[in-house]
Design an enzyme around this catalytic site. Structure first.
Site, mmCIF file in Angstrom:
data_model
loop_
_atom_site.group_PDB
_atom_site.id
_atom_site.type_symbol
_atom_site.label_atom_id
_atom_site.label_comp_id
_atom_site.label_asym_id
_atom_site.label_seq_id
_atom_site.Cartn_x
_atom_site.Cartn_y
_atom_site.Cartn_z
ATOM 1 N N GLU A 104 0.935 -1.332 -0.004
ATOM 2 C CA GLU A 104 0.100 -0.100 -0.190
ATOM 3 C C GLU A 104 0.822 1.346 -0.177
ATOM 4 O O GLU A 104 0.390 2.210 -0.429
ATOM 5 C CB GLU A 104 -1.043 0.123 1.169
ATOM 6 N N PHE A 166 -12.398 -6.750 13.286
ATOM 7 C CA PHE A 166 -11.198 -7.020 12.466
ATOM 8 C C PHE A 166 -10.904 -6.244 11.584
ATOM 9 O O PHE A 166 -11.605 -5.865 10.820
ATOM 10 C CB PHE A 166 -11.610 -8.614 11.844
ATOM 11 N N GLN A 167 -9.525 -5.999 11.335
ATOM 12 C CA GLN A 167 -9.327 -5.123 10.430
ATOM 13 C C GLN A 167 -9.699 -3.563 10.645
ATOM 14 O O GLN A 167 -9.631 -2.881 9.449
ATOM 15 C CB GLN A 167 -9.191 -5.519 8.941
ATOM 16 N N LYS A 216 -17.877 -0.231 4.807
ATOM 17 C CA LYS A 216 -18.192 -1.350 3.906
ATOM 18 C C LYS A 216 -19.744 -1.389 3.692
ATOM 19 O O LYS A 216 -20.292 -1.581 2.421
ATOM 20 C CB LYS A 216 -17.802 -2.770 4.538
ATOM 21 N N MET A 531 23.997 8.608 3.847
ATOM 22 C CA MET A 531 23.949 9.916 4.510
ATOM 23 C C MET A 531 24.465 9.749 6.315
ATOM 24 O O MET A 531 24.849 10.453 6.924
ATOM 25 C CB MET A 531 22.421 10.517 4.470
#
Length: 635
Positions: A104, A166-167, A216, A531
């Site tokens: 993502e 969930f999620q 959803k 760096m």
């Protein structure tokens, strides 16, 4: 970023004519889009200006149809449970190309790259929970660099919000500090309006990311879709025209100045005001410095360009700001990497500060003449006012130019050949720029290779240089280059990356191969976090704690970048000798049917110079280790 800054009446759209819409609805099929009369279109709503009469569809279909009507043609994303209802109708869209990423974060950076080269909002779509949180880094990156982006995330059904389902993640709460605005949509009827508003907010005023989180059940519910929606953004106003009195006062200061400098930031790029800047700069005749985010907005080859300012800026640019008596600041924000110790920055200078975001003006450095508005509108007005001032008396700044010309001649950007016999990384980057030319697009990661890319490639046009400036995100380069190539398919696009940065997002090579996105990747492989290692050399007595990556010369080479590239179906090349640099680059430029990855094995001891150490005045700029310019020569 300022939230809720007002817009001018000129950006407020005319109200739609209800009768015209009703007549159109009666004469057109409900599934057909038709062109609207100009006076029936809200100017804040992007897209071709179609009218879609009311029709029944699901919330997910409304998402896809809204994106189509907003003119979106490319989106980057990764499906999951909470956004799955939207991925089904997305498959049938005749207008939108969906590019399936492998992470993502890659979707977010790709949307940024697309936005940077096109000037349009980039779009990414991911699922809830970890999908959304994986996007946070890219959203923060877009926020820091003022990149227009709309991020659409799925959310658990509204009945489960707040239950630790969930999620589930409160992505609106998480992103509130790093977006221009964040929406949570729980009603399918709100989808067209919210998306139209999101695109307007993302691209108007000071650009930035907008999050749209959609439950959803809102995606699955039936709704009546029509277009265009009626949007209502009370309190969101963007001032575009600068105050005429302030513009006249700025012109007066310019006419009185003996050591003026144009301090040009990324806001000029975002405003598409490079032509206006060129006209004003040539009128005034003053030196121009372009920040890291503004490289290319003023041509490097122009005699008035004196370089990039800041921690790793040129001596001429840093000194021009320090010794100036007037900073003509356009779309810049007095970032700490430019100013060094703020109290010692440009101590003798008055400040003209023009910016579309009123929150930036006088935030770090008080402005003597603040001008709120779009620099694209302000610069021509300022040019006209300066012409009026110059009719009476034009200042002689030849003595100022004599100082700066000596600095440019005495302290040019350069590099020393490595003592270990390996390739100088600066030479690799310089040759990539020279052989590709100014029409190419160059996308850097973060670190030494980023600074060398800003220093050693000549930028002659805007939107040719992309990098993560504000957030400094490792892993930005490859997915951002992917998005840039999608946005500019006819240009050569280089991802100039470090061996550390590359390992964070190199999985997007699979996305590039499968979707025919033939970017070119130059890995500046110094086998270390370069760096960080440079700072350890300079400030930590060469104690190299956890910076060796074992990818380069005389190491176990884990991973072997050539084999990794080939495993992804790309062309993998390696270059370890000076005499092979040009031939390797030429071979990469000849290949356009797949991505090319070049492992340039370079010296790990090469450093970025000049450098202003943190915590000191810009007057203490070093041209090499423990070497500062001899300022007496310029007095």
């Amino acid at each position: 970023m300022s939230k809720g800054s007002p817009i001018s009446p000129s950006l407020m759209a005319s109200k739609a004519n209800a009768a015209a819409r009703a007549a159109a609805a009666k004469t057109k099929d409900v599934a057909t889009s038709v062109s609207a009369h100009p006076d029936a279109v809200d100017e804040r709503i992007q897209g071709p200006g179609n009218v879609v009469p009311p029709t029944q569809m699901t919330g997910s279909q409304a998402i896809v149809r809204s994106l189509e009507e907003l003119g979106v043609d490319e989106v980057f994303g990764l499906p999951g449970g909470a956004i799955l209802p939207t991925y089904d109708p997305l498959m049938d869209s005749p207008r939108i190309r969906h590019i399936l990423v492998r992470h993502e974060q890659g979707a977010g950076h790709a949307a940024e790259g697309y936005a940077m080269v096109t000037g349009r909002a980039g779009v990414c779509i991911v699922t809830s929970g970890p999908g959304a949180t994986n996007l946070v880094t890219a959203i923060a990156d877009a926020h820091m660099d003022s990149v227009p982006m709309v991020a659409i995330t799925g959310q658990v059904s509204s009945a489960f919000i707040g239950t630790d389902a969930f999620q589930e993640a409160d992505i609106v709460g998480i992103t509130m500090p790093i977006t221009k605005h964040s929406y949570l949509v729980t009603d399918a009827a709100d989808i067209p309006r919210v998306l139209a508003e999101a695109f307007h907010i993302a691209t108007s005023g000071r650009p930035g990311p907008v999050l749209v989180d959609i439950a959803k059940d809102a995606q699955q519910a039936k709704t009546t879709f029509s277009w265009p929606p009626k949007i209502d953004l009370q309190g969101y106003r963007t001032v575009v025209r600068g105050h005429s009195k302030q513009v006249r006062e700025a012109a007066r200061l310019i006419a009185e100045s003996q050591r003026p400098v144009f301090y040009v930031g990324g806001g000029v790029l975002k405003a598409n005001a490079s032509e206006e800047l060129l006209e004003l700069a040539e009128l005034v005749g003053a030196p121009v410095v372009t920040t890291l985010m503004a490289r290319g907005v003023f041509p490097d080859s122009h005699p008035q360009h004196v370089g990039m300012p800041g921690m790793h800026g040129s001596v001429s640019a840093v000194t021009a700001l320090q010794q100036s008596d007037l900073l003509i600041t356009l779309g810049a924000r007095f970032d700490d990497r430019v100013t060094g110790v703020l109290s010692s920055f440009a101590p003798g200078a008055k400040v003209i500060h023009a910016d579309i975001d009123p929150a930036e003006i006088s935030k770090n450095r008080p402005a003597d003449v603040p001008i709120v508005g779009s620099v694209r509108e302000i610069i021509p007005e300022l040019a006209d006012a300066v012409r009026g001032q110059f009719e009476a008396d034009r200042p002689d700044i030849s003595a100022w130019w004599a100082i700066l010309d000596r600095l440019r001649e005495t302290y040019p950007i350069g590099y020393a050949e490595p003592e270990d016999g390996l390739i100088a990384p600066q030479k690799v980057i310089e040759r990539i720029g020279a052989m590709t030319g100014p029409e190419g697009v160059y996308v850097a990661g973060v670190g030494q290779h980023q600074m060398w890319s800003a220093q050693f490639i000549k930028y002659e046009r805007p939107r040719a240089w992309l990098n993560s400036g504000g957030l400094g995100t490792m892993g930005y380069s490859v997915p951002a280059a992917m998005g840039a190539k999608v946005g500019n398919p006819d240009r050569v696009v280089w991802a100039i990356d470090g061996d550390g940065c590359f390992q964070m997002t190199n999985q997007e090579l699979a996305t590039c191969l499968i979707n025919n996105i033939p970017i070119k990747v130059a890995i500046i492989n110094n086998s270390s976090l370069g760096m960080v290692r440079q700072w350890q050399t300079l400030f930590y007595e060469s104690r190299y704690s956890n910076t060796d990556l074992n990818t380069g010369h005389d190491t176990v080479r884990v991973p072997d970048f050539v084999k990794l590239a080939e495993a992804y179906g790309c062309v993998g090349l390696r270059c370890e000798r000076d005499e092979d640099i040009d031939a390797t680059i030429a071979k990469a430029l000849e290949i356009n049917d797949r991505p090319v990855v070049i492992d340039f094995v370079v010296s790990r001891d090469s450093m970025v110079w000049p450098m202003v150490p943190t915590g000191v005045s810009n007057d203490l700029i070093q041209i090499a280790r423990n070497m500062t310019p001899t300022w007496e020569e310029e007095d």
